[in-house]
Design a protein around this motif. Structure first.
Motif, PDB file in Angstrom:
ATOM      1  N   ASP A   1      -8.305  -6.275  -1.979  1.00 54.20           N
ATOM      2  CA  ASP A   1      -6.920  -6.327  -1.508  1.00 54.20           C
ATOM      3  C   ASP A   1      -6.746  -5.114  -0.597  1.00 54.20           C
ATOM      4  O   ASP A   1      -6.676  -3.970  -1.072  1.00 54.20           O
ATOM      5  CB  ASP A   1      -5.956  -6.281  -2.691  1.00 54.20           C
TER       6      ASP A   1
ATOM      7  N   ARG B   1      -4.229  -4.255   1.199  1.00 58.39           N
ATOM      8  CA  ARG B   1      -2.923  -3.607   1.091  1.00 58.39           C
ATOM      9  C   ARG B   1      -2.962  -2.533   0.019  1.00 58.39           C
ATOM     10  O   ARG B   1      -2.470  -1.414   0.211  1.00 58.39           O
ATOM     11  CB  ARG B   1      -1.839  -4.643   0.781  1.00 58.39           C
ATOM     12  N   ILE B   2      -3.567  -2.873  -1.108  1.00 56.85           N
ATOM     13  CA  ILE B   2      -3.713  -1.898  -2.193  1.00 56.85           C
ATOM     14  C   ILE B   2      -4.849  -0.917  -1.891  1.00 56.85           C
ATOM     15  O   ILE B   2      -4.884   0.192  -2.392  1.00 56.85           O
ATOM     16  CB  ILE B   2      -3.987  -2.632  -3.529  1.00 56.85           C
TER      17      ILE B   2
ATOM     18  N   ASP C   1      -0.980   0.794  -1.263  1.00 59.87           N
ATOM     19  CA  ASP C   1       0.252   0.535  -2.000  1.00 59.87           C
ATOM     20  C   ASP C   1      -0.096   0.209  -3.449  1.00 59.87           C
ATOM     21  O   ASP C   1      -0.528  -0.897  -3.761  1.00 59.87           O
ATOM     22  CB  ASP C   1       1.015  -0.613  -1.346  1.00 59.87           C
ATOM     23  N   LYS C   2       0.112   1.156  -4.342  1.00 55.81           N
ATOM     24  CA  LYS C   2      -0.236   0.970  -5.753  1.00 55.81           C
ATOM     25  C   LYS C   2       0.981   0.614  -6.613  1.00 55.81           C
ATOM     26  O   LYS C   2       0.914   0.667  -7.838  1.00 55.81           O
ATOM     27  CB  LYS C   2      -0.898   2.241  -6.298  1.00 55.81           C
ATOM     28  N   ASP C   3       2.072   0.259  -5.982  1.00 54.53           N
ATOM     29  CA  ASP C   3       3.314   0.001  -6.715  1.00 54.53           C
ATOM     30  C   ASP C   3       3.385  -1.457  -7.182  1.00 54.53           C
ATOM     31  O   ASP C   3       4.346  -2.174  -6.912  1.00 54.53           O
ATOM     32  CB  ASP C   3       4.515   0.336  -5.823  1.00 54.53           C
ATOM     33  N   TRP C   4       2.362  -1.883  -7.907  1.00 51.24           N
ATOM     34  CA  TRP C   4       2.358  -3.250  -8.398  1.00 51.24           C
ATOM     35  C   TRP C   4       3.073  -3.342  -9.753  1.00 51.24           C
ATOM     36  O   TRP C   4       3.188  -2.350 -10.472  1.00 51.24           O
ATOM     37  CB  TRP C   4       0.934  -3.789  -8.524  1.00 51.24           C
TER      38      TRP C   4
ATOM     39  N   THR D   1       2.303  -6.279 -11.868  1.00 55.79           N
ATOM     40  CA  THR D   1       1.256  -6.887 -12.691  1.00 55.79           C
ATOM     41  C   THR D   1      -0.102  -6.348 -12.250  1.00 55.79           C
ATOM     42  O   THR D   1      -0.411  -6.327 -11.056  1.00 55.79           O
ATOM     43  CB  THR D   1       1.269  -8.418 -12.533  1.00 55.79           C
ATOM     44  N   ASN D   2      -0.880  -5.908 -13.209  1.00 56.55           N
ATOM     45  CA  ASN D   2      -2.216  -5.399 -12.901  1.00 56.55           C
ATOM     46  C   ASN D   2      -2.992  -6.435 -12.082  1.00 56.55           C
ATOM     47  O   ASN D   2      -3.166  -7.572 -12.527  1.00 56.55           O
ATOM     48  CB  ASN D   2      -2.949  -5.100 -14.217  1.00 56.55           C
ATOM     49  N   PRO D   3      -3.499  -6.071 -10.886  1.00 62.38           N
ATOM     50  CA  PRO D   3      -4.163  -7.057 -10.038  1.00 62.38           C
ATOM     51  C   PRO D   3      -5.638  -7.267 -10.350  1.00 62.38           C
ATOM     52  O   PRO D   3      -6.264  -8.172  -9.781  1.00 62.38           O
ATOM     53  CB  PRO D   3      -4.019  -6.437  -8.644  1.00 62.38           C
TER      54      PRO D   3
END
Length: 333
Positions: free
Chosen positions: A22, A24-25, A119-122, A124-126
């Protein structure tokens, strides 16, 4: 020895690798899975490892084979990638049989990539989803560099990445390495573009640059990451028939390759570890010299794979560190 036809760990017959990422992350996961369960072992030399199910890889444990091995970003959160792999394998009917219940054996290791600008502002754990996606993508060919578990990796002054390499020995035995390089130390020599692994390069696989005349082995490094923010996690594999104890010695020997390619390596702040996998398709030609030759080949493969990981990393918008190719492109790299 010579490189295998793909120069990837999948030159070891019966092994497949899949990536999922990912961007983005700025993270990802890499899965190594066998056509059938394979012997596996592990050896840890870093001071800050993050692992799942590694205790069962000791030679005296009940389970001697595993279904897959997982390398992932995400620090401790990334350990959930192995759960996604285990779920998918169980759905496919694979796993250690316990009274008719299938329990997939999926050891894993993680690296820290939570401070790389993604971007780590999730919510649900991806990583469970990334693990399942990586398994679904598994095949003989796979991307290196900014891919899979190496997507968000860094080393001293540069982007890290995912690397792989292989060799075929004179008796036909195959050895390969797969590594996600996120080291505290440096993979290149000083301020130059040359790689510490240069003496073991084969067929110009990371630029054919040779060694730097200005390299200073006495240079004292300054850490540019905090404690626990680094790790190089790797898998070495062979088609030789090994016991779990012999596979563990293979993992131990492979750490030589890490020390050749990363300076310094195995620090208190790194979680450096090596898994070993043996498919058992080829008997050892010599039970005395065979493990010795395999260990040397594994170290050579791992050193080369580490350099390839950094050499093949790609620049992307928002990078906090330059990719090797972007930094040295003006110098004819």
């Amino acid at each position: 020895m010579r490189p295998g036809p793909r120069n990837l760990i999948t030159d070891v017959e019966g092994l497949f690798v899949g990536n999922a990422e990912d961007h983005r992350i700025r993270t990802g996961t890499t899965v190594l899975v066998g056509a059938r369960p394979f012997t596996a072992a592990v050896h840890v030399m870093g001071g800050a490892p993050g692992t799942r199910e590694t205790d069962l890889l000791a030679p005296d444990r009940l389970v001697q084979e595993v279904d897959a091995l997982v390398l992932s970003g995400g620090s401790a959160l990334g350990l959930d990638a192995a759960s996604g792999v285990a779920d998918a394998l169980r759905a496919a009917g694979r796993g250690f049989d316990v009274g008719g219940q299938k329990v997939p054996i999926v050891p894993g290791a993680i690296l820290f990539d939570l401070l790389n600008g993604g971007d780590k502002d999730w919510v649900t754990n991806p990583y469970r989803g990334l693990g399942a996606a990586a398994l679904a993508a598994a095949g003989s060919d796979f991307a290196l560099g900014t891919a899979g578990a190496g997507t968000g990796a860094t080393v001293q002054g540069l982007k890290g990445g995912l690397g792989s390499a292989s060799v075929v020995l004179s008796d036909g035995t195959r050895v390969g390495a797969l590594v996600a390089v996120n080291a505290l130390g440096a993979v290149t020599m000083g301020a130059g573009r040359e790689f510490w692994a240069a003496p073991w390069e084969m067929e110009g696989e990371f630029g054919g640059l040779g060694a730097s005349a200005g390299a200073d082995p006495g240079q004292e490094p300054t850490p540019d990451k905090g404690p626990g923010a680094s790790t190089t996690i790797a898998i070495v594999a062979t088609d030789a028939r090994l016991t779990q104890a012999e596979a563990q010695r293979l993992a131990v020997a492979a750490h030589d390759g890490m020390a050749r390619a990363i300076v310094p390596s195995h620090t208190p702040f790194d979680g450096d570890l090596v898994f070993a996998a043996a498919t058992g398709l080829r008997p050892l030609a010599d039970p005395v010299t065979g493990p010795f030759r395999l260990g040397h080949a594994a170290a050579v493969c791992l050193a080369r794979a580490i350099a390839r990981a950094v050499y093949l990393a790609e620049p992307r918008p928002g990078d906090l560190l330059p990719a090797w190719r972007a930094r040295f492109a003006t110098k004819g790299a």
